[in-house]
Design a protein around this motif. Structure first.
Motif, mmCIF file in Angstrom:
data_model
loop_
_atom_site.group_PDB
_atom_site.id
_atom_site.type_symbol
_atom_site.label_atom_id
_atom_site.label_comp_id
_atom_site.label_asym_id
_atom_site.label_seq_id
_atom_site.Cartn_x
_atom_site.Cartn_y
_atom_site.Cartn_z
ATOM 1 N N ILE A 183 0.851 -1.182 0.000
ATOM 2 C CA ILE A 183 0.000 0.000 0.000
ATOM 3 C C ILE A 183 0.889 1.235 0.000
ATOM 4 N N PRO A 184 0.765 2.107 -0.994
ATOM 5 C CA PRO A 184 1.627 3.290 -1.068
ATOM 6 C C PRO A 184 1.405 4.233 0.106
ATOM 7 N N GLU A 185 2.449 4.988 0.462
ATOM 8 C CA GLU A 185 2.368 5.876 1.612
ATOM 9 C C GLU A 185 1.353 6.991 1.417
ATOM 10 N N ASP A 186 1.050 7.336 0.161
ATOM 11 C CA ASP A 186 0.084 8.398 -0.103
ATOM 12 C C ASP A 186 -1.331 7.850 -0.298
ATOM 13 N N SER A 187 -1.575 6.662 0.225
ATOM 14 C CA SER A 187 -2.866 6.008 0.022
ATOM 15 C C SER A 187 -3.989 6.649 0.832
ATOM 16 N N THR A 188 -3.651 7.467 1.828
ATOM 17 C CA THR A 188 -4.613 8.108 2.736
ATOM 18 C C THR A 188 -5.480 7.090 3.456
ATOM 19 N N VAL A 189 -4.965 5.867 3.660
ATOM 20 C CA VAL A 189 -5.742 4.823 4.323
ATOM 21 C C VAL A 189 -6.153 5.251 5.726
ATOM 22 N N GLU A 190 -5.399 6.176 6.326
ATOM 23 C CA GLU A 190 -5.753 6.634 7.664
ATOM 24 C C GLU A 190 -7.098 7.360 7.700
ATOM 25 N N ASN A 191 -7.613 7.731 6.520
ATOM 26 C CA ASN A 191 -8.920 8.393 6.450
ATOM 27 C C ASN A 191 -10.090 7.411 6.452
ATOM 28 N N ALA A 192 -9.787 6.130 6.375
ATOM 29 C CA ALA A 192 -10.834 5.099 6.329
ATOM 30 C C ALA A 192 -11.361 4.845 7.734
ATOM 31 N N ILE A 193 -11.961 5.846 8.312
ATOM 32 C CA ILE A 193 -12.330 5.818 9.725
ATOM 33 C C ILE A 193 -13.460 4.847 10.044
ATOM 34 N N SER A 194 -14.201 4.389 9.038
ATOM 35 C CA SER A 194 -15.310 3.463 9.269
ATOM 36 C C SER A 194 -14.931 2.013 9.025
ATOM 37 N N LEU A 195 -13.727 1.764 8.500
ATOM 38 C CA LEU A 195 -13.335 0.419 8.087
ATOM 39 C C LEU A 195 -13.255 -0.527 9.286
ATOM 40 N N ARG A 196 -13.986 -1.637 9.181
ATOM 41 C CA ARG A 196 -13.995 -2.626 10.254
ATOM 42 C C ARG A 196 -13.503 -3.996 9.792
ATOM 43 N N THR A 197 -13.611 -4.279 8.490
ATOM 44 C CA THR A 197 -13.157 -5.564 7.958
ATOM 45 C C THR A 197 -12.283 -5.325 6.738
ATOM 46 N N LEU A 198 -11.042 -5.837 6.779
ATOM 47 C CA LEU A 198 -10.089 -5.692 5.682
ATOM 48 C C LEU A 198 -9.602 -7.075 5.282
ATOM 49 N N LEU A 199 -9.990 -7.523 4.087
ATOM 50 C CA LEU A 199 -9.656 -8.858 3.606
ATOM 51 C C LEU A 199 -8.752 -8.740 2.379
ATOM 52 N N MET A 200 -7.467 -9.065 2.556
ATOM 53 C CA MET A 200 -6.485 -8.930 1.485
ATOM 54 C C MET A 200 -5.635 -10.195 1.346
ATOM 55 N N SER A 201 -6.252 -11.343 1.529
ATOM 56 C CA SER A 201 -5.538 -12.613 1.409
ATOM 57 C C SER A 201 -5.027 -12.826 -0.007
ATOM 58 N N ASN A 202 -3.910 -13.518 -0.124
ATOM 59 C CA ASN A 202 -3.375 -13.946 -1.419
ATOM 60 C C ASN A 202 -3.160 -12.789 -2.393
ATOM 61 N N ASN A 203 -2.309 -11.877 -1.981
ATOM 62 C CA ASN A 203 -1.847 -10.793 -2.836
ATOM 63 C C ASN A 203 -0.320 -10.791 -2.822
ATOM 64 N N SER A 204 0.299 -9.648 -3.029
ATOM 65 C CA SER A 204 1.764 -9.581 -3.093
ATOM 66 C C SER A 204 2.313 -8.527 -2.129
ATOM 67 N N ILE A 205 1.715 -8.440 -0.971
ATOM 68 C CA ILE A 205 2.088 -7.442 0.028
ATOM 69 C C ILE A 205 3.295 -7.927 0.814
ATOM 70 N N ALA A 206 4.384 -7.163 0.770
ATOM 71 C CA ALA A 206 5.619 -7.556 1.446
ATOM 72 C C ALA A 206 5.927 -6.693 2.657
ATOM 73 N N VAL A 207 5.227 -5.566 2.789
ATOM 74 C CA VAL A 207 5.462 -4.631 3.889
ATOM 75 C C VAL A 207 4.149 -4.379 4.611
ATOM 76 N N TRP A 208 4.206 -4.351 5.928
ATOM 77 C CA TRP A 208 3.007 -4.083 6.726
ATOM 78 C C TRP A 208 2.319 -2.823 6.211
ATOM 79 N N PRO A 209 1.023 -2.896 5.897
ATOM 80 C CA PRO A 209 0.319 -1.762 5.291
ATOM 81 C C PRO A 209 0.362 -0.506 6.163
ATOM 82 N N SER A 210 0.967 0.514 5.654
ATOM 83 C CA SER A 210 1.095 1.769 6.385
ATOM 84 C C SER A 210 -0.270 2.402 6.591
#
Length: 256
Positions: free
Chosen positions: A84-111
């Motif tokens: 997940i790129p650092e400019d993803s603004t994921v910190e704005n996802a204030i309502s997110l309760r379930t995140l399902l990202m199995s079987n992808n190519s993520i090598a770094v803990w999502p910032s």
């Protein structure tokens, strides 16, 4: 069409959703099992609460989706999404309760996800090498799936996950469970396929040893499950779990 609240276009050849910003009442979108390479940015302008886009050809998501303030459920399993790129603004996802990202190519803990109040996180089947101290900020998380990665170490700050009830770290390279003694509310621990299971936990605290022993006795811990992704306890819940819907798990005859 403007009154549409739920849209499902799945199990087809869809490659491009096009512009959907005119669907102002849309709340739930299911785009699973298609050939999509990207999610349109116009989706970020809608009050979407649930996006399902598993089993596509996605390599990433636009920042307006990562940081969508009304998104409660985001499911993008079985794609080719990288870090997940650092400019993803994921910190704005204030309502997110379930995140399902199995079987992808993520090598770094999502910032950014550590700043959120997520209840359930699935990052199994990725390329993670370590879990950083930021994991300790996930104080609302009750389910954490990290199995089938390349994880060599998990920060001892994991002890701060006071709401954690299910932790799956099977098939990694863990030789230490430091910090696990703080997981006092943990009901289910899955460890099979880690070096720590073959060392008889001699270097672990008495609390950790008892935690693993009690889970072993319940058929979890270092005990083998029917498949790398299914947890045997799921077989008795009366629900259809895709990860268990295989012949080796004898789950409804592989059909549910």
């Amino acid at each position: 069409m403007q009154a549409l609240t739920y849209m499902a276009i799945n199990h087809g050849p869809l490659a491009d959703l096009g512009d959907i910003e005119m669907l102002s009442n849309l709340r739930r979108v299911d785009l699973s099992f298609n050939s999509m390479k990207q999610i349109p940015e116009s989706l970020g302008g809608l009050n979407i609460i649930r996006l399902v886009a598993n089993n596509n050809k996605l390599t990433g998501l636009p920042p307006v989706v990562w940081g969508h303030p009304s998104m409660v459920w985001l499911q993008v399993d079985n794609n080719n999404i990288g870090n997940i790129p650092e400019d993803s603004t994921v910190e704005n996802a204030i309502s997110l309760r379930t995140l399902l990202m199995s079987n992808n190519s993520i090598a770094v803990w999502p910032s950014g996800i550590s700043d959120l109040f997520i209840n359930s996180i699935s990052l199994d089947g990725n390329l993670l090498l370590s879990i950083p101290p930021e994991v300790g900020m996930l104080t609302s998380t009750s389910i954490l799936q990290l199995n089938n990665n390349l994880i060599r170490s998990i920060s001892k700050e994991i002890r701060l996950l006071t709401e954690l009830k299910v932790l799956d770290v099977r098939n990694n390279s863990l030789s230490s469970l430091e910090g696990f003694d703080g997981l006092r509310r943990l009901d289910e621990l899955y460890l099979e396929g880690n070096p720590v299971c073959s060392t008889f936990l001699k270097s672990e605290s008495a609390i950790v040893q008892q935690l693993v022993l009690s889970n072993d006795e319940a058929g979890r811990g270092c005990k083998r499950q029917c498949s790398p992704y299914c947890q045997d306890v799921q077989l008795d819940l009366g629900k259809c779990f895709a990860e268990c819907n295989i012949a080796v798990c004898k789950f409804s005859g592989g059909n549910c």
